[in-house]
Design a protein around this motif. Structure first.
Motif, mmCIF file in Angstrom:
data_model
loop_
_atom_site.group_PDB
_atom_site.id
_atom_site.type_symbol
_atom_site.label_atom_id
_atom_site.label_comp_id
_atom_site.label_asym_id
_atom_site.label_seq_id
_atom_site.Cartn_x
_atom_site.Cartn_y
_atom_site.Cartn_z
ATOM 1 N N ILE A 1 40.440 -14.486 3.065
ATOM 2 C CA ILE A 1 39.960 -14.693 1.701
ATOM 3 C C ILE A 1 39.665 -16.158 1.435
ATOM 4 C CG2 ILE A 1 41.057 -12.643 0.744
ATOM 5 C CD1 ILE A 1 43.240 -14.562 -0.375
ATOM 6 N N VAL A 2 40.304 -17.076 2.187
ATOM 7 C CA VAL A 2 40.030 -18.491 1.959
ATOM 8 C C VAL A 2 38.643 -18.882 2.449
ATOM 9 C CG1 VAL A 2 42.495 -18.997 2.160
ATOM 10 C CG2 VAL A 2 40.995 -19.448 4.102
ATOM 11 N N GLY A 3 38.025 -18.025 3.255
ATOM 12 C CA GLY A 3 36.647 -18.270 3.675
ATOM 13 C C GLY A 3 35.665 -18.161 2.526
ATOM 14 N N ARG A 4 36.084 -17.521 1.440
ATOM 15 C CA ARG A 4 35.244 -17.415 0.251
ATOM 16 C C ARG A 4 35.833 -18.150 -0.948
ATOM 17 N NH1 ARG A 4 33.061 -11.114 0.667
ATOM 18 N NH2 ARG A 4 31.179 -11.661 1.850
ATOM 19 N N MET A 5 37.152 -18.300 -0.984
ATOM 20 C CA MET A 5 37.808 -18.899 -2.144
ATOM 21 C C MET A 5 38.234 -20.332 -1.914
ATOM 22 S SD MET A 5 40.282 -15.644 -3.067
ATOM 23 C CE MET A 5 41.136 -16.555 -4.352
ATOM 24 N N GLY A 6 38.338 -20.748 -0.615
ATOM 25 C CA GLY A 6 38.919 -22.048 -0.310
ATOM 26 C C GLY A 6 40.419 -22.018 -0.510
ATOM 27 N N ALA B 1 33.624 -7.764 9.496
ATOM 28 C CA ALA B 1 34.736 -8.708 9.393
ATOM 29 C C ALA B 1 35.786 -8.172 8.427
ATOM 30 C CB ALA B 1 34.242 -10.076 8.918
ATOM 31 N N VAL B 2 37.014 -8.601 8.656
ATOM 32 C CA VAL B 2 38.141 -8.302 7.777
ATOM 33 C C VAL B 2 38.650 -9.625 7.219
ATOM 34 C CG1 VAL B 2 40.493 -7.393 7.665
ATOM 35 C CG2 VAL B 2 38.761 -6.221 9.048
ATOM 36 N N ALA B 3 38.919 -9.649 5.926
ATOM 37 C CA ALA B 3 39.396 -10.871 5.271
ATOM 38 C C ALA B 3 40.794 -10.618 4.689
ATOM 39 C CB ALA B 3 38.434 -11.303 4.176
ATOM 40 N N PRO B 4 41.839 -10.896 5.470
ATOM 41 C CA PRO B 4 43.195 -10.677 4.966
ATOM 42 C C PRO B 4 43.556 -11.639 3.832
ATOM 43 C CG PRO B 4 43.162 -10.807 7.368
ATOM 44 C CD PRO B 4 41.837 -11.301 6.878
ATOM 45 N N GLY B 5 44.476 -11.183 2.979
ATOM 46 C CA GLY B 5 45.059 -12.033 1.947
ATOM 47 C C GLY B 5 46.437 -12.484 2.370
ATOM 48 N N PHE B 6 47.413 -12.390 1.479
ATOM 49 C CA PHE B 6 48.786 -12.765 1.793
ATOM 50 C C PHE B 6 49.436 -11.637 2.592
ATOM 51 C CE2 PHE B 6 48.872 -15.241 -2.453
ATOM 52 C CZ PHE B 6 48.282 -16.338 -1.851
ATOM 53 N N ILE B 7 49.751 -11.903 3.843
ATOM 54 C CA ILE B 7 50.318 -10.890 4.724
ATOM 55 C C ILE B 7 51.731 -11.301 5.133
ATOM 56 C CG2 ILE B 7 50.013 -9.576 6.853
ATOM 57 C CD1 ILE B 7 47.778 -9.176 4.767
ATOM 58 N N MET B 8 52.663 -10.350 5.111
ATOM 59 C CA MET B 8 54.033 -10.624 5.508
ATOM 60 C C MET B 8 54.116 -10.718 7.028
ATOM 61 S SD MET B 8 57.119 -11.252 4.606
ATOM 62 C CE MET B 8 57.283 -10.721 2.895
#
Length: 241
Positions: A137-142, A176-183
Motif C-alpha cells: 500500500i505504500v507504493g500508492r500512499m507513501g 500484483a498484491v499490495a499488502p497492508g499491516f500484516i502480523m
C-alpha cells in the motif's frame, strides 16, 4: 487441488509471507521452487514440502538465470512466478545513505525485473503463465521514512501493468498484491500500544495474517483468476480506502 502439477517459483519463499505461500501452494498440488537469500532456510522449507530450494540473490542476474535453467531441466516448464523477495532499510530522506537506496532498489525492483525477464521466455513457449508481484500500500500512499521502499513498490505496480499489456496476448497474466499491516515475526515484537494504534487505522480493526496474503496469491495463481490481468489487489483490511 487448484495448482495440481503446476511449477511455481516463489522468491523469498523460506520466511514470512513467502513460506506461508510455499506451504499453501504445495498443499494445492504445486511443485514449489523456493528461491531465498538464506540457504539453510531455503533448504529446510524445501524439505518440509518436498520441493526444491535455491540460495539466490535476486539482484544477481547470473544466480537467477542459473536457478531458472535448473528448474527447466527438472520440470520442463515454469507456470507461476511469485516475486515476493524484498527488504527494507528505512531512513528519512535527509538521512538516507546511497547504500540504503541502492540495496533496496536492487532487491525490490531490479530483482523483480531479473526474475521476470528470465522466466518469461519459458512461459511464452508454453503459452501460459501467472506472474504475481508483491507491491505494498505504500507504493500508492507513501510512508514516513521509506523513500526507497515506497519507490520500489510504486515501480512494481508500474511494471505489473506494463507487463500485463505486453504479455497478456501471450497467455500470461500479470498481477500484483499490495499488502497492508500484516502480523509477522517483526510486528509481533512491537509494543502492544503500537499494535493497537495500527489496528485502529484499519477498518476491519485487525492486522492481516500471512495466510491472508497467501490466499490472494493462490487465487491469482489459479485458473479462478483467468480473466484478471494488470490488477493491483490491496489486501489491507480497508486501510487504503
Amino acid at each position: 487441488m487448484k495448482l495440481e502439477g503446476k511449477v511455481a517459483i516463489i522468491t523469498g519463499g523460506a520466511g514470512g509471507l513467502g513460506k506461508e505461500t510455499s506451504l499453501l501452494f504445495a498443499s494445492e498440488g504445486a511443485h514449489v521452487v523456493i528461491a531465498d537469500y538464506h540457504k539453510n532456510l531455503a533448504e529446510d522449507t524445501a524439505k518440509e514440502i518436498n520441493g526444491l530450494g535455491f540460495c539466490v540473490d535476486v539482484s544477481k542476474r547470473d544466480q537467477v538465470d542459473r536457478m531458472v535453467s535448473e528448474v527447466i531441466q527438472q520440470f520442463g516448464k515454469i507456470d507461476i512466478l511469485i516475486n515476493n523477495a524484498g527488504i527494507t532499510m528505512d531512513s528519512t530522506l535527509v538521512k538516507m545513505t546511497q547504500v540504503e537506496w541502492d540495496q533496496v532498489i536492487s532487491i525490490n525492483q531490479t530483482g523483480v525485473f531479473h526474475c521476470t525477464q528470465s522466466v518469461v521466455p519459458h512461459m511464452i513457449k508454453e503459452g501460459y503463465g501467472r506472474i504475481i508481484n508483491t507491491s505494498s500500500i505504500v507504493g500508492r500512499m507513501g510512508n514516513f521514512g521509506q523513500t526507497n521502499y515506497a519507490a520500489t513498490k510504486a515501480a512494481v505496480i508500474a511494471m505489473t501493468q506494463t507487463w500485463a499489456k505486453e504479455l497478456g496476448r501471450k497467455g500470461i497474466n500479470v498481477n500484483a498484491v499490495a499488502p497492508g499491516f500484516i502480523m509477522t515475526s517483526m510486528t509481533e515484537k512491537m509494543p502492544e500500544n503500537v499494535l493497537q494504534r495500527m489496528k485502529e487505522k484499519v477498518s476491519l480493526q485487525r492486522l492481516g495474517t500471512p495466510r491472508d496474503i497467501a490466499n490472494t496469491y493462490l487465487f491469482l495463481a489459479s485458473d479462478d483468476s483467468s480473466y484478471i490481468n494488470g490488477a493491483v489487489i490491496p489486501v489491507d483490511g480497508g486501510l487504503s480506502i
